[in-house]
Design a protein around this motif. Structure first.
Motif, PDB file in Angstrom:
ATOM      1  N   MET A   1      46.896  43.099  28.713  1.00 23.56           N
ATOM      2  CA  MET A   1      47.086  42.846  30.138  1.00 23.56           C
ATOM      3  C   MET A   1      45.913  41.997  30.600  1.00 23.56           C
ATOM      4  SD  MET A   1      47.355  45.493  33.336  1.00 23.56           S
ATOM      5  CE  MET A   1      49.055  45.815  33.008  1.00 23.56           C
ATOM      6  N   ASN A   2      46.231  40.917  31.305  1.00 19.75           N
ATOM      7  CA  ASN A   2      45.148  40.058  31.775  1.00 19.75           C
ATOM      8  C   ASN A   2      44.461  40.690  32.987  1.00 19.75           C
ATOM      9  OD1 ASN A   2      46.130  38.990  34.368  1.00 19.75           O
ATOM     10  ND2 ASN A   2      47.637  37.863  33.162  1.00 19.75           N
ATOM     11  N   PRO A   3      43.208  40.295  33.253  1.00 19.84           N
ATOM     12  CA  PRO A   3      42.430  40.928  34.325  1.00 19.84           C
ATOM     13  C   PRO A   3      43.057  40.824  35.712  1.00 19.84           C
ATOM     14  CG  PRO A   3      40.992  39.667  32.881  1.00 19.84           C
ATOM     15  CD  PRO A   3      42.400  39.369  32.466  1.00 19.84           C
ATOM     16  N   VAL A   4      43.696  39.724  36.021  1.00 22.88           N
ATOM     17  CA  VAL A   4      44.309  39.575  37.346  1.00 22.88           C
ATOM     18  C   VAL A   4      45.450  40.565  37.521  1.00 22.88           C
ATOM     19  CG1 VAL A   4      45.588  38.006  38.859  1.00 22.88           C
ATOM     20  CG2 VAL A   4      43.603  37.163  37.586  1.00 22.88           C
ATOM     21  N   ASN A   5      46.305  40.668  36.509  1.00 23.13           N
ATOM     22  CA  ASN A   5      47.411  41.627  36.579  1.00 23.13           C
ATOM     23  C   ASN A   5      46.897  43.058  36.630  1.00 23.13           C
ATOM     24  OD1 ASN A   5      49.283  39.579  36.582  1.00 23.13           O
ATOM     25  ND2 ASN A   5      49.767  39.763  34.415  1.00 23.13           N
ATOM     26  N   GLN A   7      44.043  44.064  37.939  1.00 26.25           N
ATOM     27  CA  GLN A   7      43.521  44.296  39.292  1.00 26.25           C
ATOM     28  C   GLN A   7      44.655  44.525  40.284  1.00 26.25           C
ATOM     29  OE1 GLN A   7      40.590  41.380  40.543  1.00 26.25           O
ATOM     30  NE2 GLN A   7      39.745  41.313  38.478  1.00 26.25           N
ATOM     31  N   GLN A  82      40.127  49.057  31.135  1.00 22.72           N
ATOM     32  CA  GLN A  82      40.529  47.706  30.725  1.00 22.72           C
ATOM     33  C   GLN A  82      39.664  46.641  31.400  1.00 22.72           C
ATOM     34  OE1 GLN A  82      42.921  46.820  28.545  1.00 22.72           O
ATOM     35  NE2 GLN A  82      43.002  44.648  28.953  1.00 22.72           N
ATOM     36  N   LEU A  83      39.272  46.908  32.640  1.00 16.86           N
ATOM     37  CA  LEU A  83      38.481  45.943  33.409  1.00 16.86           C
ATOM     38  C   LEU A  83      36.976  46.100  33.198  1.00 16.86           C
ATOM     39  CD1 LEU A  83      40.484  46.102  36.752  1.00 16.86           C
ATOM     40  CD2 LEU A  83      40.454  44.215  35.094  1.00 16.86           C
TER      41      LEU A  83
END
Length: 111
Positions: A1-5, A7, A82-83
């Motif tokens: 999962m990418n950081p923007v998604n 968040q 994750q972040l």
């Protein structure tokens, strides 16, 4: 999962909900996370805060004894990991679930 998604997903959490699997999938929660976090929850009828409610098909809600899904508090913890947010440190001093999730949301500003 990418950081923007990640968040954006954290912003959808409030700490007091149990998301059914289909809601998790629609929100973009990775299947591996769903499998790790999904559980069968039982209502605690001692206080309203511990009682699980589900939509009754109309505009209202009804109590239920059990519900299978993902706690959005546990999901928030997973997203924080994750972040790179230390969710234990950020939430150690807080008692209620919504405050814990709000603290994680505030920690987004620090990353």
């Amino acid at each position: 999962m990418n950081p923007v998604n990640a968040q954006l997903l954290l912003l959808k959490c409030n700490g007091d909900e149990i998301w059914p699997e289909h809601v998790c999938v629609a929100a973009g929660v990775p299947q591996a996370w769903i499998e790790e976090l999904i559980d069968q929850y039982e209502s605690g009828f001692d206080t309203d805060r511990n009682t699980i409610y589900v939509a009754d098909g109309g505009a209202g809600q009804k109590m239920t004894n059990q519900f299978r899904g993902v706690s959005d508090l546990l999901l928030a913890y997973k997203i924080a990991e994750q972040l790179g947010i230390d969710w234990r440190r950020e939430t150690a001093h807080l008692m209620d679930r919504t405050s814990k999730v709000n603290a994680l949301k505030e920690a987004l500003d620090e990353i």
